[in-house]
Design a protein around this motif. Sequence first.
Motif, PDB file in Angstrom:
ATOM      1  N   VAL A  99       9.641   8.195  -0.626  1.00 19.82           N
ATOM      2  CA  VAL A  99       9.375   6.836  -1.088  1.00 19.82           C
ATOM      3  C   VAL A  99       9.538   6.732  -2.599  1.00 19.82           C
ATOM      4  O   VAL A  99      10.098   5.756  -3.118  1.00 19.82           O
ATOM      5  N   MET A 100       9.079   7.751  -3.328  1.00 20.03           N
ATOM      6  CA  MET A 100       9.099   7.672  -4.790  1.00 20.03           C
ATOM      7  C   MET A 100      10.520   7.625  -5.347  1.00 20.03           C
ATOM      8  O   MET A 100      10.777   6.944  -6.341  1.00 20.03           O
ATOM      9  N   HIS A 143      12.969   6.236  -4.057  1.00 17.67           N
ATOM     10  CA  HIS A 143      13.518   4.909  -3.772  1.00 17.67           C
ATOM     11  C   HIS A 143      12.580   3.806  -4.252  1.00 17.67           C
ATOM     12  O   HIS A 143      12.724   2.648  -3.842  1.00 17.67           O
ATOM     13  N   GLN A 144      11.622   4.171  -5.113  1.00 20.80           N
ATOM     14  CA  GLN A 144      10.605   3.205  -5.532  1.00 20.80           C
ATOM     15  C   GLN A 144      11.210   2.024  -6.293  1.00 20.80           C
ATOM     16  O   GLN A 144      10.774   0.877  -6.123  1.00 20.80           O
ATOM     17  N   ILE A 175      12.656  -0.307  -3.797  1.00 19.07           N
ATOM     18  CA  ILE A 175      11.579  -0.993  -3.078  1.00 19.07           C
ATOM     19  C   ILE A 175      10.982  -2.083  -3.960  1.00 19.07           C
ATOM     20  O   ILE A 175      10.692  -3.202  -3.501  1.00 19.07           O
ATOM     21  N   GLY A 176      10.791  -1.768  -5.264  1.00 17.79           N
ATOM     22  CA  GLY A 176      10.247  -2.764  -6.183  1.00 17.79           C
ATOM     23  C   GLY A 176      11.139  -3.974  -6.313  1.00 17.79           C
ATOM     24  O   GLY A 176      10.652  -5.125  -6.350  1.00 17.79           O
ATOM     25  N   LEU A 183       6.013   1.618 -11.242  1.00 20.24           N
ATOM     26  CA  LEU A 183       7.375   2.126 -11.328  1.00 20.24           C
ATOM     27  C   LEU A 183       7.586   2.961 -12.586  1.00 20.24           C
ATOM     28  O   LEU A 183       8.396   3.897 -12.599  1.00 20.24           O
ATOM     29  N   PRO A 208       5.618   7.296 -12.307  1.00 24.13           N
ATOM     30  CA  PRO A 208       5.852   7.798 -10.946  1.00 24.13           C
ATOM     31  C   PRO A 208       4.873   8.876 -10.505  1.00 24.13           C
ATOM     32  O   PRO A 208       4.468   8.910  -9.346  1.00 24.13           O
ATOM     33  N   THR A 252       1.512   7.306  -9.667  1.00 21.38           N
ATOM     34  CA  THR A 252       1.676   6.519  -8.442  1.00 21.38           C
ATOM     35  C   THR A 252       1.785   7.423  -7.220  1.00 21.38           C
ATOM     36  O   THR A 252       1.194   7.139  -6.166  1.00 21.38           O
ATOM     37  N   ALA A 253       2.531   8.514  -7.352  1.00 17.83           N
ATOM     38  CA  ALA A 253       2.689   9.439  -6.225  1.00 17.83           C
ATOM     39  C   ALA A 253       1.355  10.059  -5.824  1.00 17.83           C
ATOM     40  O   ALA A 253       1.041  10.189  -4.634  1.00 17.83           O
ATOM     41  N   VAL A 260       0.519  -0.384  -4.286  1.00 13.89           N
ATOM     42  CA  VAL A 260       0.268   1.050  -4.072  1.00 13.89           C
ATOM     43  C   VAL A 260      -0.502   1.267  -2.765  1.00 13.89           C
ATOM     44  O   VAL A 260      -0.205   2.189  -1.989  1.00 13.89           O
ATOM     45  N   GLU A 315       1.775   0.791   0.342  1.00 11.21           N
ATOM     46  CA  GLU A 315       2.647   1.946   0.540  1.00 11.21           C
ATOM     47  C   GLU A 315       1.869   3.140   1.083  1.00 11.21           C
ATOM     48  O   GLU A 315       2.316   3.818   2.016  1.00 11.21           O
TER      49      GLU A 315
END
Length: 602
Positions: free
Chosen positions: A198-199, A201-202, A205-206, A227, A230, A233-234, A528, A531
């Motif tokens: 996912v990260m 392709h973040q 996605i955003g 974004l 990362p 967020t991960a 977040v 996801e």
Amino acid sequence: FATEGWLYALVSAAAGAIAGIGMGWLITERSEGILSSGREIDRLRLDFAFDPSSVALGFALGFLISLVTIVVTSTRIARLNVIRAIRDLPEPTGRHPRRRWGALAVVAVGAGTAWGVAGLVGPDPYGAMVGPVLAASGAAALAWRRWPSSWVVGVTGPAVLAWTVAVVPLLGALDVDYDVPIFLVQGLILVAAAVATVMVHQASIGRLVARASGGSQAVRLGLAYPLARPFRTAMTLAMIAIVVLTLAYISVLSHLFHGQTDEMAAEQSPTFEVVVQSNPANPVPMTELAAVPGVDAVAPLVHGAAEFQRLGHDPVTWPVTGFDAELLAGPPTLIDLGGHPDAATAWRAVLDDPSLTIVDEIFLVTTIGPPGDLVEVGEVVTMTDPVSGRSHDLTVTALASSDYVTNGAYVTRDAVAMVFDRAVASRAMVSAADPDAVAERIRTSFVPHGVVADTVTDQVEALMALSTGFFTLMQQFVGIGLIVGMAGIAVIMVRAVRERRREIGVLRSLGLPAPSVARAFVVEAGFVAVEGVTIGLLTAIVASYGVVRSGASWAEQLEWSLPVGELAVIVAVALGSALLAAAGPARAAARTRPAVALRLAE
């Protein structure tokens, strides 16, 4: 920084240890209502107690983990270049770290490949699952230096996901024994691979989310920080996903086991629907039992407890049941005929030969969880009367499905008479068109005989209620992790407001309305959380499907389905908690005055 950190760690570890004792008491009290459902004989009571050394160990481990994290972080902070730190510039990457990472990647590829091959040949379930993942991670690290990260992770992540799901049925096909922790390892790998995928392709996605919102300013601002950070967020995604994965996984397994009640009841006997137990000193006459209105047939049973011992094992007290030809009208379902042409022949062989027995698939298993060392057809067990000491050897000639009516080992009545001084038919299996009404009629008609009459379905549901109670207790315990995770989001949002105070002041001074600032922070937390919840939910669904298709003996009868209502509640609670955690910091950000936020001094 280290001094500040370990002082926080010391206080929080002590508070956590004390809170853990309180949580143990709360779970003990809660278990009283959950585990006491069903029949009196199946009830399980927990009394609160704790071992001071265990609490001290938990405190020490928590403090040690925090201390290591603090020291590593403080060391990195201390080595920051002053000018770059003030100007917020990234630290340059030297040649030597790249060489070290390259060497580690080569070692990972070699070690993972060797471990994976050894795991499949050994066989070792952990090596078979983790080895290829380790090799793929090393190969991805090497490829990262030549190709874009989105390509590398975009290929490696789905490949790891596919292998981690497929390896469980593969282990079942190879007849490899594995225990419950393998599913914990599987879940962690699935979450890590999904988060990594996912990260990378973040950004895409955003953009999709921003486009779907119609270019909303609040949405674009809310997506900017996740974004741009990362790693943070991960880690947040992984934290939420692991908790949701565990909750959803337990819900699905509980639903699968509870959904097999009717099938399990039918496996106990396709003909007899009621189990009648009376006082062995004053048993119910079988002729009177057969005369009860609504009773179609009666199979008298001699029921008791004996000590059974397998070669190389300790003796275990287990039920034993002596039967006559009446039971052959509807005996339990067999899962292993043991060389007999059909089930009827197997049951007839036991009836004609006192040296044979039919036992269920978890015969003499006393551990909780998936059984390990199971009895096999052809194995010899010794049955002993604990009072007289007389014993008799029995050969397992076939295996029945799981015994939910506690009949235990099935033998002929002659075999019971050879060991026990008194072999009285105090139990019976009853066939009736209306099992519930007949069971109630028997209970009220033979009170002097101490009769207990239950339908087979009720007995199976009582045992399943105990299992479901364990699942519920585990869910509530893991639910604490959801609270902690949402508290973590609240802390992250509070820190985000503090860190971006000047940015907020700039936006407000340029005319951005306060509601848009608040909505931006809510969008950030919601993005977040959505996801993380999605990753955890999908991972649990895929992993549970793999369990059902794993070929494990304890999962063969499960039919995969989803508890849609329970999963919806988990998703709603997780997302609602995340939005609630962001509400306070969002309001604080919206109330920030531009002139105050832009000051150089606090």
